[in-house]
Every structure is written in C-alpha cells, then in structure tokens.
Scaffold this motif. Structure first.
Motif, PDB file in Angstrom:
ATOM      1  N   SER A 131      31.578  48.118  42.259  1.00 34.10           N
ATOM      2  CA  SER A 131      33.001  47.805  42.450  1.00 34.10           C
ATOM      3  C   SER A 131      33.360  47.893  43.921  1.00 34.10           C
ATOM      4  CB  SER A 131      33.876  48.752  41.640  1.00 34.10           C
ATOM      5  OG  SER A 131      33.649  50.094  42.043  1.00 34.10           O
TER       6      SER A 131
ATOM      7  N   VAL B 257      40.967  46.965  42.839  1.00 28.20           N
ATOM      8  CA  VAL B 257      39.530  47.054  42.586  1.00 28.20           C
ATOM      9  C   VAL B 257      39.027  45.765  41.918  1.00 28.20           C
ATOM     10  CG1 VAL B 257      39.663  48.088  40.264  1.00 28.20           C
ATOM     11  CG2 VAL B 257      37.687  48.550  41.728  1.00 28.20           C
ATOM     12  N   LYS B 258      37.847  45.395  42.266  1.00 23.32           N
ATOM     13  CA  LYS B 258      37.192  44.237  41.653  1.00 23.32           C
ATOM     14  C   LYS B 258      35.692  44.504  41.544  1.00 23.32           C
ATOM     15  CE  LYS B 258      36.731  41.819  46.072  1.00 23.32           C
ATOM     16  NZ  LYS B 258      37.044  40.593  46.841  1.00 23.32           N
ATOM     17  N   ALA B 259      35.063  43.756  40.661  1.00 22.78           N
ATOM     18  CA  ALA B 259      33.619  43.883  40.474  1.00 22.78           C
ATOM     19  C   ALA B 259      32.901  42.823  41.296  1.00 22.78           C
ATOM     20  CB  ALA B 259      33.264  43.726  39.001  1.00 22.78           C
TER      21      ALA B 259
ATOM     22  N   ILE C   7      34.694  42.172  35.003  1.00 16.91           N
ATOM     23  CA  ILE C   7      33.264  42.342  35.315  1.00 16.91           C
ATOM     24  C   ILE C   7      32.404  41.255  34.679  1.00 16.91           C
ATOM     25  CG2 ILE C   7      32.780  43.910  33.365  1.00 16.91           C
ATOM     26  CD1 ILE C   7      30.950  45.447  35.320  1.00 16.91           C
TER      27      ILE C   7
END
Length: 798
Positions: free
Chosen positions: A741, A748-750, A776
């Motif tokens: 992440s 937040v991002k994957a 995700i």
C-alpha cells in the motif's frame, strides 16, 4: 632357500600324448552350443567352506531355471539328510518344470543307490549319475582293485540302477536316464576307459536315440595335461565307442592348470555333446569349468548359447550371496573391470571405435543390414549383458585425453575439439596426481563444469550472459542466431546485451561482423577485456524440438598483428550450450573470458543518479523509494537497473532523479495518462461453483478498440489471464506478483507489481507491469494488463 627344483623332471613326469593319425578336431569350428548341465548345487556346493542352506539352494535353483538350464545336477542325496530333503522339497513343491531334467549323483554302492532312488521318487524327468574311479592311482592305491574288479564294480551296480529304474518308472510314471562317469577319466588308460564304458552300456541295455541315449561323462577330475590332450582323448573315445549315435559324450573339466575353458572348447570340437560346469567356475580346488564363460564365448561368435545372461550383475549377486565367494574383478565377462580401460591408448582406441561404429551402424540400418559389433578391446557389447558404458573408460594416472573426452561426451554430451581435450586433460591429470587415486566420473564432470563455468548458476563465473539482441546496422532487428561470424564484412552486427559482472547486471554493447566479434568488442569497450577469437567449432545435441547447439571457442590475447594471435602460446577455451546457436557461441565466449580474467579487477560501472558518484542497483531502487514510495521486488530492481543503463548509454551514465522517476513510470505504466496497448476500462468478478472459482467479465481497450472478454479461474488474476487467452496467440502466466500500500488514511491505495511470462511458437519473453487503485483487486488486474501491454503479444482476429 629356494623351494622350486632346478630340474623338476627329477620329480614330475610329463603327460603321455595319444598317438592319433589324422586328428579331426584342429580343423573344426563351432556351429551350435553343447547341452549344458549345471552342477552348482552338487559339485559346486560340496566345494564351499560353508555349504548352501536349503533356502539358498532353492534360490540358486530358480536362478538356473531363469538362465535357461534344462539339465541341473541338484544333489548327492545319499550324502546327507540336507541334500535328501532338498531333492524331496523340489519334487513335492512342484518346483521342477516339465521340460527340465534333474540329475542326482551316487557312487557305485548299493545302499547309496537305493537311497538316491528314494530321493527322486515321483519326479518326472531324472538322470541317475553313477561313478567309480578308474585310473591306476585309484585302482592300485585307493581301492586296491585291478581292472577286472573295477569293471565288475561298475557293471554290477549298473545292473542295480537298471532294475530300480524299471521299477520306479513303472510305479511312479517317471522318465529315467542313465549317466555313467569313469571317474578320473583323463588319467585313465584310454583303452580301459573304452572297455569299462562298453561293459556299462551293454549292461544298461536300454541305450537308444534322443532322450534314450546313455550319457558317458568323461571328467578331467584333475587337470594334468594341456587342453589338446583332453581333446585327443575325447576324439579317440568318440571314434572308438560302439553305437556312437546312442551315446552322449559329456565333459566335466576341472581347472587345475588354468586351461579348463580351452579344454572344454577343444573337447567340444573333438566331438563332445555336453558340458557339465558351474556359474563363474566354482568347484573343488581351482574349480569346475565356467559355463558363463563358455556360453558367452559362443555368443561373441554369433552362436546363440541357449542360456540367458542378459542381466549378469543380478546373476552375480545371487551366486556370490549363495556361495559366499566373490567374482574376481578380472573374471571374463562378469568381473567389475572386464569392460574397463584405464590406459590412455586403450581409451583413445575405444573412443574412436565408438565414433566409427556409430557411423557404420547408421549406414547399416539405412541399408537394412546387420549392425555388427566390432570394437577395439571389447569383444562383447556390455549392453547385451545388462551393463552400461559408464565403466568402459575409467581414469587414473595412466589415462589419456581420449578417455577423459569420452567420459565428457557420454555424461555431458559434449564432443570436445582435440586441442580442448589436451587442455582439459591437464586439469584432470593435476587432480589425479594430487589425489593419487582413480578419478571418478563425478570428479571429471564436476571439474569440467567448474573449469568452464558450465551447467547452470552453480558454476557461473564472474561473467554470465543474461539476455542479448543482435541487430544489423541499417537493416533493422534480426532474431537471435541469424547472421553468424560468417556474415559478409560489409554487414555489421551489434551486440546489445545484459551480462552479470561480479554479481551486478551490466548492459554492454559492441560492434563486429557477427555475434561473437561484436560481443568481444563489447567486452573490450566496457570491461577492458582484450581478447580475440582463434578457434570456433560447434555441433548439435539431440534432435528436432529438443536439439541444442554446443559451441567451443578458443580465445587468445588481442594483438595488432593477426599472425601473433595465430601463434600465441597462451589461450583460453570455453564452451556454451543453448537451443539458439548464436547464444551458444556467446556463452562459450564468456566461458573462455572467465578463465582469461582470473581474479583481476574489472572497470566499475559508470552510472550516476543525480550526483557524481558511481551508482549501483540499490542506489537506483532507493531513488524510486524516495520519489514514489515504492519498494520494488528484487527481480524488478534488477530489471529496472538494466533499463537505466540502456537509457543512459548516450549520456555516459548520467541521469537526474526527476528523469529516473519518469523513466520508471513510463517503462512500467505507473500513474501515467497514456493508455497502454491493453487497458482495463471496467470489470466484474463473479463467484462460480462451490470450490471458490471466479469468473472475470471485462471491458478492455485493445489497440484503441473496445473488446469484451470473459474467463474463469481460481481467482481474479487467473480468470483475467484466461480472458486474455481468448484474444491472443500463445499463453501468459504469472512469473511473480507482489503488492503493498501507498499513502495513509483516505488517500491509501494498493500498488501491484506483476511479471508475466509470454510463450508463443517455442519462444519465451517476460515483462513487468504496475497497477494502482484504491481497490486491491483492480490494482492487480491493471498490473496484469500493463505487463501484457509490454509484451509482443500476438492478437487473434476480432
């Protein structure tokens, strides 16, 4: 004080030769095998320090059946309860096949003869073998009988055997044959041997044809004369015995003079019909004649011996376990060393013999002719006896380059050039001298791998080829392997490849008139390795799709004068193996170059990221961590480090942080506006079945055109790959996948790192791609599409 006499004639008398006019046996040749009788279970067993147990005798009996014996002397049943009970067990347990004759031995004594018949009661096919000694020593000293008494003894007891044979045959439905041995025949006056055998035959009165023939076994109980004398005795007996067609002349040679084999063979030429002996020559004193040896002597003359020794090692195992006696390493056909050459000249002859025979056999097979075995030092093909060629050549201090080259060829399938054989021979000689022992196959192959950095990552040297591309100036790209060093000089080639140098990926480039010369140029420019090609050979290993090229290269120090290179005293050999002929040659160059550079220092990589100091793979990866907060997988670190070297080639290895970040993003499609060749517009993932399967339904943009695809798998990524397979040729598979992440809280991002392997038309290529998303699953799918876009996938028609 010496024990041997200066004049042995004062103590020993020579044999007295027979006077035979017009001998026939010296001009005869073999055309068929004799009748074989194994006496391992009787004569062989009585000669053992520890006679066989019942179980061992049964194991041995079954072995003899497996080998094909039809006549087997199983015991002297009147000698002991052990032998008597063994005979009974074979009969009562139906161990004896209907086409096999068992033979039992008895002396000319009434009580023992009767006990012998009791032992064989109920057997289908039996040979009763009776004997009494006939030579002067036994007549005069041991038994104190004259000739008449000796004949009477034989006749009286033959009469008893006949009476009992008639009785048992009628009462128990048995077939009974009769064998008589004038024991110590070879030491008996030949006329007296004939006299006593004629009397026995007359008394038996049942001699007929075929299985009704009477057997006269004529033993060399003690071998006291050369084999030609025994042959004379057999020929004389055969030409003087009456009703010869009703007689089987049987041999029972012992080996006291070491000529038992020769005596048996010459006696067969002299007219004998049958041979009694043991496997590998077991027996009293120096043993009975060796039936394995005799049978395989016939086999090597193209005569089927009617015995099967095609798994000779398992036969030896059983014989040695039962007899508790070893087979000598030099024993004909069966010894551990009989197919082995240590001598250099022998090894060279065998190596050349195999090479020539392979050619002859190919021609014979094509012409539909017999593939005749004809080899130096090997009268029989070890494969026929269930052995292999691994032990044909073994190496010690007496061995030569030919034998070592043979082992390399047999085990690594490499046919070394003669000059390379000489160089590697020195390596093995050094090992042999240092270790003072036989050098094993493993020693040789391991030494070869280490010396030439051959056989995978375990043996890699300081330089190792990772990938390469050969292009032609002004003509576009050429596939690997097209255009070797034989290319006309006006067509220049460029090598652009990645080489591991002391553990670091280095991109190097060079120009020449072919792949090899352009790699040598690259080594000079980037690593200051100044070498030139002096010799190159190649050959193919395998056939069709599995074929690979083996290349051998000799490099010498680079010199302005070509003549100096040709006569250079110092050189280095290398070997390369690959399905692509160009790659094989390039690997061979690096193999030789590894030996040339030894441990000397090589120029460091000149790469600077945002500052003037030298930068390595970890520096480049750290820069991406700092600029994009991405922790790259190790394999992606290596891949990008290679990309950076190529991108900075024109700038002398200089690149700024900002340009480095842009280079990473555009290479792997990380947060860039530009659409990839295959991009994901929308998708759904549906569960299917009860085993956790998934179905991917996606809307893709492929080369600017919208496509709907679907696929099933055990998860989102595998189902997406299945969907891609509906529109491409070949196959895609995930080689590596990882994720982490980026950001915090609502931001937040994957980020997914995907390496795909693409296989089409036998070729393989891999590429990395990155995907990012707050979801995700979407992150992974975008990474798959970006990776697929970086590969030269071939699309099917829409």
């Amino acid at each position: 004080m010496p024990c041997m006499l200066i004049d042995p004639s004062a103590k020993y008398r020579p044999y007295v030769p027979l006077k035979i006019d017009n001998r026939q046996w010296p001009t005869k040749t073999f055309s068929k095998p004799p009748i074989w009788l194994s006496t391992d279970l009787r004569d062989g067993n009585q000669a053992l320090a520890n006679p066989m147990t019942g179980d061992q005798k049964l194991t041995f009996f079954r072995l003899l059946l497996r080998c094909g014996f039809k006549e087997i002397e199983i015991a002297y049943p009147a000698a002991s309860d052990t032998d008597f009970n063994f005979v009974r067990s074979l009969i009562e347990n139906n161990e004896i096949p209907d086409d096999v004759w068992i033979q039992v031995l008895t002396p000319a004594r009434e009580d023992l003869i009767r006990r012998t018949f009791e032992a064989v009661k109920g057997a289908k096919n039996v040979i009763i073998h009776m004997y009494n000694a006939t030579c002067p020593m036994f007549r005069n000293v041991v038994f104190r009988n004259d000739q008449a008494q000796t004949v009477k003894l034989a006749v009286t007891h033959t009469q008893l055997v006949r009476e009992l044979a008639d009785k048992y045959s009628a009462e128990h439905n048995m077939k009974i044959r009769y064998e008589y041995s004038p024991e110590t025949f070879s030491q008996t006056e030949i006329e007296f041997s004939l006299e006593i055998c004629e009397a026995v035959k007359k008394t038996w009165g049942k001699a007929g044809l075929g299985d009704e023939r009477i057997i006269f076994n004529l033993p060399a109980t003690v071998e006291i004369a050369p084999p030609n004398h025994y042959a004379d005795q057999i020929e004389y007996f055969g030409t003087h015995i009456s009703e010869r067609e009703k007689v089987v002349i049987s041999l029972h040679p012992h080996n006291d003079r070491g000529t038992g084999i020769a005596a048996a063979e010459l006696a067969c030429l002299a007219g004998a019909d049958r041979v009694e002996g043991c496997l590998f020559g077991n027996g009293e004193r120096t043993g009975n004649v060796d039936i394995v040896n005799l049978a395989l002597n016939l086999y090597t003359q193209g005569i089927a011996p009617q015995l099967d020794f095609s798994d000779i090692q398992s036969i030896i195992e059983i014989v040695t376990q039962c007899n508790d006696l070893p087979v000598h390493p030099r024993h004909p056909y069966g010894g551990e060393l009989v197919f082995t050459a240590f001598s250099g000249s022998h090894q060279d002859a065998i190596k050349k013999g195999f090479e020539d025979q392979n050619i002859r056999h190919e021609k014979a097979a094509a012409a539909g002719e017999a593939q005749i075995w004809d080899m130096p030092y090997l009268p029989i093909d070890p494969l026929d006896l269930g052995c292999n060629y691994e032990a044909v050549i073994r190496v010690n201090s007496q061995s030569g380059k030919g034998g070592i080259a043979y082992i390399v060829k047999q085990n690594l399938h490499l046919d070394l050039p003669r000059k390379m054989q000489m160089v590697f021979y020195q390596v093995i000689q050094e090992i042999s001298d240092r270790e003072a022992r036989e050098v094993t196959v493993d020693d040789i192959t391991t030494a070869f791998r280490k010396t030439y950095h051959f056989g995978g990552p375990k043996y890699e040297g300081r330089l190792a080829l990772r990938n390469f591309r050969i292009t032609t100036e002004g003509s576009g790209d050429l596939p690997n392997g097209v255009g070797g060093d034989e290319t006309p000089p006006d067509e220049r080639r460029r090598f652009d490849g990645t080489v591991v140098v002391d553990g670091v990926l280095r991109v190097i480039r060079g120009d020449g008139n072919g792949p090899i010369s352009s790699l040598l140029d690259a080594l000079r420019k980037h690593l200051d390795i100044q070498l030139s090609l002096r010799e190159y050979t190649e050959h193919t290993i395998g056939f069709d799709q599995g074929a690979r090229a083996a290349a051998y290269i000799e490099l010498v120090p680079l010199s302005p004068d070509v003549k100096d290179e040709r006569r250079a005293a110092q050189s280095w050999w290398g070997v390369g193996l690959d399905s692509d002929i160009a790659a094989a040659g390039l690997r061979a160059v690096l193999s030789a170059a590894n030996n040339a550079i030894g441990d000397r220092a090589l120029p460091e990589l000149k790469l600077s990221v945002g500052f003037d100091t030298s930068s390595g793979q970890s520096d480049v990866s750290d820069a991406i961590v700092n600029s994009l907060n991405l922790t790259l997988p190790r394999r992606l670190q290596a891949s990008f480090f290679e990309v950076v070297q190529r991108a900075t080639h024109a700038s002398g290895g200089q690149i700024s942080y900002e340009d480095l970040t842009k280079l990473f993003q555009t290479t792997y499609g990380y947060e860039v506006a530009e659409k990839a060749r295959i991009s994901l517009e929308s998708f759904t993932i549906e569960p299917i079945g009860s085993d956790g399967g998934r179905r991917f339904n996606g809307n893709l943009l492929v080369d600017g055109e919208a496509r709907k695809v679907a696929g099933e798998g055990n998860g989102p990524l595998s189902s997406a790959l299945a969907a891609l397979h509906t529109m491409i040729e070949g196959t895609l598979s995930i080689r590596e996948y990882s994720e982490h992440s980026v950001g915090a809280g609502s931001e937040v991002k994957a980020v997914s790192f995907v390496e795909l392997l693409y296989e089409v038309n036998g070729k393989k290529e891999s590429a990395w791609g990155l995907g990012s998303d707050t979801d995700i699953t979407a992150s992974g799918l975008r990474g798959v599409m970006r990776s697929a876009s970086s590969l030269p996938v071939v699309l099917k028609a829409a």
